[in-house]
Design a protein around this motif. Sequence first.
Motif, PDB file in Angstrom:
ATOM      1  N   ILE A   1       0.841  -1.206   0.000  1.00 17.74           N
ATOM      2  CA  ILE A   1       0.000   0.000   0.000  1.00 17.74           C
ATOM      3  C   ILE A   1       0.874   1.252   0.000  1.00 17.74           C
ATOM      4  O   ILE A   1       0.609   2.213  -0.731  1.00 17.74           O
ATOM      5  CB  ILE A   1      -0.941  -0.023   1.221  1.00 17.74           C
ATOM      6  N   ALA A   2       1.967   1.208   0.783  1.00 15.15           N
ATOM      7  CA  ALA A   2       2.874   2.363   0.841  1.00 15.15           C
ATOM      8  C   ALA A   2       3.510   2.615  -0.516  1.00 15.15           C
ATOM      9  O   ALA A   2       3.533   3.751  -1.003  1.00 15.15           O
ATOM     10  CB  ALA A   2       3.947   2.127   1.900  1.00 15.15           C
TER      11      ALA A   2
ATOM     12  N   ALA B   1       1.106   4.060  -2.866  1.00 15.46           N
ATOM     13  CA  ALA B   1       0.753   5.434  -2.503  1.00 15.46           C
ATOM     14  C   ALA B   1       1.870   6.402  -2.867  1.00 15.46           C
ATOM     15  O   ALA B   1       1.624   7.568  -3.177  1.00 15.46           O
ATOM     16  CB  ALA B   1       0.462   5.508  -1.002  1.00 15.46           C
TER      17      ALA B   1
ATOM     18  N   MET C   1      -2.334   6.428   2.295  1.00 16.04           N
ATOM     19  CA  MET C   1      -2.374   5.062   2.833  1.00 16.04           C
ATOM     20  C   MET C   1      -3.645   4.833   3.640  1.00 16.04           C
ATOM     21  O   MET C   1      -4.281   3.791   3.554  1.00 16.04           O
ATOM     22  CB  MET C   1      -1.138   4.799   3.696  1.00 16.04           C
TER      23      MET C   1
ATOM     24  N   THR D   1      -6.527   4.240   1.359  1.00 19.35           N
ATOM     25  CA  THR D   1      -6.539   2.886   0.798  1.00 19.35           C
ATOM     26  C   THR D   1      -7.051   1.875   1.825  1.00 19.35           C
ATOM     27  O   THR D   1      -7.834   0.981   1.486  1.00 19.35           O
ATOM     28  CB  THR D   1      -5.124   2.482   0.356  1.00 19.35           C
TER      29      THR D   1
END
Lengths: 147, 238
Positions: free
Chosen positions: B87-88, B91, B220, B223
């Motif tokens: 996710i990081a 992003a 983040m 998400t």
Amino acid sequence: MTPARRRLTFIGLGFLSLVVASTLALTAFEDNLVFFYSPTDINEKSIIADRPIRIGGLVKDGSIVKSNDGITVRFEVTDLKYSIPAIYKGPLPDLFKENQGVVAEGQLTEGIFRAKTILAKHDENYMPKEVAESLRKTGKWKGTGKN
Amino acid sequence: MHKFANPAQFTRLANRVLPWTSFFAAICFIFGLYFSIFASPPDYQQGETVRIMYVHVPAAWMSLFTYTLMAVASASFLIWKHSLADIAARALAPVGASFTAITLITGALWGQPMWGTWWVWDARLTSVLILFFLYLGYMTLVNAFEDSEKGSKAGAVLALIGFVNIPIIKFSVDWWNTLHQPASLSRLDAPAIDPSMLVPLLLMALGFKLFLITILIIRMRTTLIEKRLQAKQLLKSG
């Protein structure tokens, strides 16, 4: 070995070989990756003379001669070891000065570089005018580009 | 490190950090911009044009820093399968691409008056353009698969391969002749940057960094919320 360990080793080794491969490739292409040749390169390596190239260095102190027509200028590009006389017709960038970095695009014929384009290269020093002057006065720094 | 891989832990930490980073980012930008535009002297050679540096240089640093973070996140996703790392990385990509775009655009605007050209194909400029395409390629690749896990894996591999470019960008000005000048800040002998110009530059750099942290946390968190919503909808429909 745990799966995570195995993946770590795999990725580590993969990355290492990638680094080795790119280092080799970049070293092999060295001469094609330079943006310009220095006067030393021209004199000591056999650079093909009959094609357009870029040469770079400092504009030699006291070498700028402007012609009477007002747009032709003669100067010398030096790397303090060798210098190459150059001739150029056209507008010049503001930073084109003696003792200042320059990159010229053109062709070397009969020992004279006929430049089609002149690019000024500026250095990595940033300071106010007064500081530059006082540094020059105290002799701590020779400085580039007279104002 | 592994503790923060837990989404709930992350959200708790993120909520606590976010007000601070956004507040200090704003402070740095206000003072940084004031100093860059009004309170710093013109350069001895470049005059007022030097003010482009206060945006160009921090943006360039951030384009490298963001990619490095993305590569680290991608590696830890591949190795430890932390979904939060994925996710990081996802992003970070558009933010990094924007920093790179800012670098390229301000660089062109600076190059025209100083060098006499908008663009040249020297090693520094070309490698930064490649960085921009790496970001775009990553963004396309992670979204190119039906199965998002597959996309994440492919993207992570691309991010790691592209990481080779980062030291090339950094050292291009030392390894090859370039039109771009070498680094001013890693030099120890004076003079490189006068303190009156260094202060606004560092303020802006700090502002950019805090801005990245702020936007990363927001992206983040979004998400994570999105994923939770999707899971809930799946539960309802199933």
